[in-house]
Write an enzyme that holds these catalytic residues in place. Sequence first.
Site, PDB file in Angstrom:
ATOM      1  N   ASP A   1      41.948 109.131  72.374  1.00 41.15           N
ATOM      2  CA  ASP A   1      41.066 109.246  73.623  1.00 41.15           C
ATOM      3  C   ASP A   1      41.607 110.685  74.372  1.00 41.15           C
ATOM      4  O   ASP A   1      42.819 110.557  74.917  1.00 41.15           O
ATOM      5  CB  ASP A   1      41.040 108.482  74.509  1.00 41.15           C
ATOM      6  CG  ASP A   1      39.729 108.810  75.920  1.00 41.15           C
ATOM      7  OD1 ASP A   1      38.677 109.025  75.422  1.00 41.15           O
ATOM      8  OD2 ASP A   1      40.345 108.818  76.946  1.00 41.15           O
TER       9      ASP A   1
ATOM     10  N   GLU B   1      36.533 111.219  69.285  1.00 38.48           N
ATOM     11  CA  GLU B   1      35.378 111.378  69.652  1.00 38.48           C
ATOM     12  C   GLU B   1      34.796 112.743  69.490  1.00 38.48           C
ATOM     13  O   GLU B   1      35.564 113.712  69.285  1.00 38.48           O
ATOM     14  CB  GLU B   1      34.896 110.919  71.221  1.00 38.48           C
ATOM     15  CG  GLU B   1      35.759 111.929  72.256  1.00 38.48           C
ATOM     16  CD  GLU B   1      35.851 111.454  73.570  1.00 38.48           C
ATOM     17  OE1 GLU B   1      34.731 110.810  74.223  1.00 38.48           O
ATOM     18  OE2 GLU B   1      36.878 111.498  74.290  1.00 38.48           O
TER      19      GLU B   1
ATOM     20  N   CYS C   1      32.859  97.954  75.610  1.00 38.96           N
ATOM     21  CA  CYS C   1      34.050  96.823  75.614  1.00 38.96           C
ATOM     22  C   CYS C   1      34.726  96.877  74.277  1.00 38.96           C
ATOM     23  O   CYS C   1      34.035  96.097  73.410  1.00 38.96           O
ATOM     24  CB  CYS C   1      33.695  95.608  76.500  1.00 38.96           C
ATOM     25  SG  CYS C   1      34.929  94.480  76.285  1.00 38.96           S
TER      26      CYS C   1
ATOM     27  N   CYS D   1      34.709  93.930  82.436  1.00 39.21           N
ATOM     28  CA  CYS D   1      33.415  93.906  81.669  1.00 39.21           C
ATOM     29  C   CYS D   1      32.855  92.527  82.055  1.00 39.21           C
ATOM     30  O   CYS D   1      33.343  91.604  82.680  1.00 39.21           O
ATOM     31  CB  CYS D   1      33.876  93.821  80.132  1.00 39.21           C
ATOM     32  SG  CYS D   1      32.347  93.350  79.136  1.00 39.21           S
TER      33      CYS D   1
ATOM     34  N   CYS E   1      32.191  90.039  80.146  1.00 30.94           N
ATOM     35  CA  CYS E   1      32.674  89.089  79.480  1.00 30.94           C
ATOM     36  C   CYS E   1      33.900  88.806  80.236  1.00 30.94           C
ATOM     37  O   CYS E   1      34.638  87.681  79.829  1.00 30.94           O
ATOM     38  CB  CYS E   1      33.313  89.415  78.129  1.00 30.94           C
ATOM     39  SG  CYS E   1      34.750  90.666  77.844  1.00 30.94           S
TER      40      CYS E   1
ATOM     41  N   ASP F   1      41.036 104.385  79.353  1.00 31.04           N
ATOM     42  CA  ASP F   1      41.510 105.241  78.252  1.00 31.04           C
ATOM     43  C   ASP F   1      41.884 104.362  77.007  1.00 31.04           C
ATOM     44  O   ASP F   1      41.542 104.799  76.002  1.00 31.04           O
ATOM     45  CB  ASP F   1      42.387 106.197  78.729  1.00 31.04           C
ATOM     46  CG  ASP F   1      42.066 107.053  79.924  1.00 31.04           C
ATOM     47  OD1 ASP F   1      40.726 107.283  80.097  1.00 31.04           O
ATOM     48  OD2 ASP F   1      42.942 107.692  80.491  1.00 31.04           O
TER      49      ASP F   1
HETATM   50 ZN   LIG Z   1      33.586  92.546  77.125  1.00 24.07          ZN
END
Ligand SMILES: [Zn+2]
Length: 235
Positions: free
Chosen positions: A19, A107, A159, A178, A180, A187
């Site tokens: 990244d 990316e 995520c 997240c 979750c 990063d």
């Molecule tokens: Zn997650």
Amino acid sequence: MPVPAPIAPTHPDRVAGIDLGLTDLATIAYSDGTREKIAAPKHYRAAERKLARAQKKLSRAQRGSKNREKLRVEVARIHARTANLRRDHARQLISRLIRENQTISLETLRVSAMVRGRYGKSITDAGWSQFVTELEAKAATHGRTVVRADRFFPSTRLCAICNTKSGPSSTDVRQWTCTCGIHLDRDYNAATNLLVLALAPGKVERLNACGRDIRLRLAGAVSNEAGTRRNEVTS
Ligand SMILES: [Zn+2]
């Protein structure tokens, strides 16, 4: 002219997900479970600050004045020097990435995202495309693979643990939680997504088989001691 013989990577088969950023030059997650952040060197950051000050002065100078012309030349001079410093640093990083890894995944920047802020500085914009061009050229010479994520791949919003697109769209957010329940480093999470993207199917399974722990560590979900923090590309 003789073509230089390709050099085998010091970590055979290793994949690096990168990244590229503004504060840190690069954040990297490796398929062997290690990770690192590479900061821009101090002298580069000092040059950047100097450039920002000069640009501010210039913006305040009266149009058409002699002083404005003098400041314009000054800004151009500092701009060129800063760009050179960034280029030198990027070249060192490219050499190391090629020396150590078989596959490098990164990316593909969207121009709109660049304008919005994260890559808002012109030096960084120019530095980005130059970085990719030089990395791909060197990879071709040494038989390495460069994987470019699709330009719409949400590397920073996904995520790395549960694959939900729950990450922040704002560039200022360095850490987030997240849905979750996992707390992630922006990063490291992005670098992990790019790493997973470039892994061969069998390798993804192996990473999964090693347990969630590797992904958690790579994505910065646990304390810093779990990761490695090297900064070999300083000058
Ligand atoms: Zn997650």
